[in-house]
Design a protein around this motif. Structure first.
Motif: not given
Length: 348
Positions: A204, A238, A317-318, A322
């Protein structure tokens, strides 16, 4: 034109910078190394000692192989060089193994690959030099330029880190001849962001490679400021799962709020005479980070799903981040193409 030539020209500054960074890395060879040292040693051992079918199932070490297959093959190739330094580092059961020869191999392999990366970047910079653009027709000129400059520059880079797909968008934009150093920087930012999205790096933290140059662009145009704010807010959020202990929670939230509020207020003041930096959809998305954080950190831990589905906060969250990063990439891509077309029209 002169500024672009300076930024991409044939002066000695690029070679001096590359040499200086390389020498600095050589000086740091005997210094501290992180847990990544053992991570990559274990991956070298896995790919060298085990059949392909077991690479992603070997779990003797906690640092299991979790990078994409192309990177696994890259480790496999390196392992056949590593055996000439110290065969013991390639034993899967030698957990936390370290030796002076292993350290030298790890350091020099990085330095050597950086040299290839620098070579690829150097060739790409030559492509940006207006003096190198053929005076033939647009079609034949692009084909010739791609064969003689672009292809040699992206091939070693793509071979090393499997980013040909990520590089192609920026190459396409470069064909429109970016206007001045600012256009050059925007294309590099697009390249960094594309690389992050399409697999150049699975960490990340690599989003910072796009955020940093975008911060330089943000003070020049309102459109770039909008892209920067979306990218930096989403990108920084992120990183929250990397700071997962309770004492870090108020610190990371406070720091992000301070930075985000300051950035938005400063850029809004700078472009106060222009249209708002965010439309309703962008505003709604950014405000959604608040409820997402409350749900992941304060609500989910007290639900029955915490034990059975512990991955849900990370998944949410991802996926949410994204969406924002993809939107910023698309918006930057379109703006580069539009600005290049406008600049070309004005020139004509």
């Amino acid at each position: 034109m002169a500024a672009l030539t300076i930024a991409t020209g044939t002066g000695n500054w690029f070679s001096a910078l590359a040499l200086g960074v390389t020498l600095l890395k050589c000086l740091l060879i005997p210094t501290y190394h992180s847990t990544d040292f053992e991570v990559h040693r274990n991956w070298l051992a896995i790919t060298h000692s085990l059949p392909i079918s077991q690479w992603y199932y070997e779990a003797t070490s906690e640092w299991t192989l979790d990078y994409p297959p192309f990177f696994a093959w890259f480790e496999y190739i390196l392992s056949h060089v590593a055996k000439y330094f110290d065969q013991e580092m390639l034993n899967v059961h030698n957990l936390n193994y370290s030796s002076s020869r292993t350290l030298l191999f790890q350091r020099f392999s990085v330095i050597f690959m950086d040299v290839l990366f620098v070579y690829a970047v150097r060739l790409k910079l030559k492509f940006l030099d207006p003096n190198n653009i053929p005076k033939a027709s647009m079609t034949s000129g692009l084909v010739q330029q791609f064969q003689h400059t672009v292809l040699p520059s992206v091939t070693p880079l793509a071979t090393l880190i499997c980013t040909l797909i990520a590089i192609l968008p920026s190459i396409f934009c470069l064909w429109f001849k970016p206007q001045g150093p600012r256009g050059f920087l925007r294309c590099l930012t697009l390249c960094a962001l594309s690389s992050f999205m399409f697999g150049w790096h699975v960490h990340e933290k690599a989003i910072l490679l796009a955020i940093l140059p975008m911060s330089l662009l943000s003070v020049g145009k309102a459109g770039d400021a909008s892209i920067f704010l979306i990218l930096t807010t989403t990108g920084h959020y992120s990183l929250f799962p990397l700071l997962f202990t309770a004492p870090e929670l108020p610190i990371k939230i406070l720091l992000m709020l301070l930075f985000t509020i300051y950035s938005i207020s400063s850029l809004k003041t700078l472009f106060r005479k222009e249209k708002p930096l965010f439309n309703w959809m962008e505003t709604f998305y950014l405000l959604g980070l608040g409820p997402l954080e409350v749900c992941c950190e304060f609500v989910f831990p007290f639900t029955s799903w915490k034990v059975k589905y512990p991955f849900i906060p990370l998944l949410l969250t991802s996926v949410y981040c994204a969406v924002g990063i993809t939107y910023a990439w698309f918006k930057l891509y379109v703006s580069v193409l539009i600005d290049s077309a406008i600049g070309k029209t004005k020139k004509q």
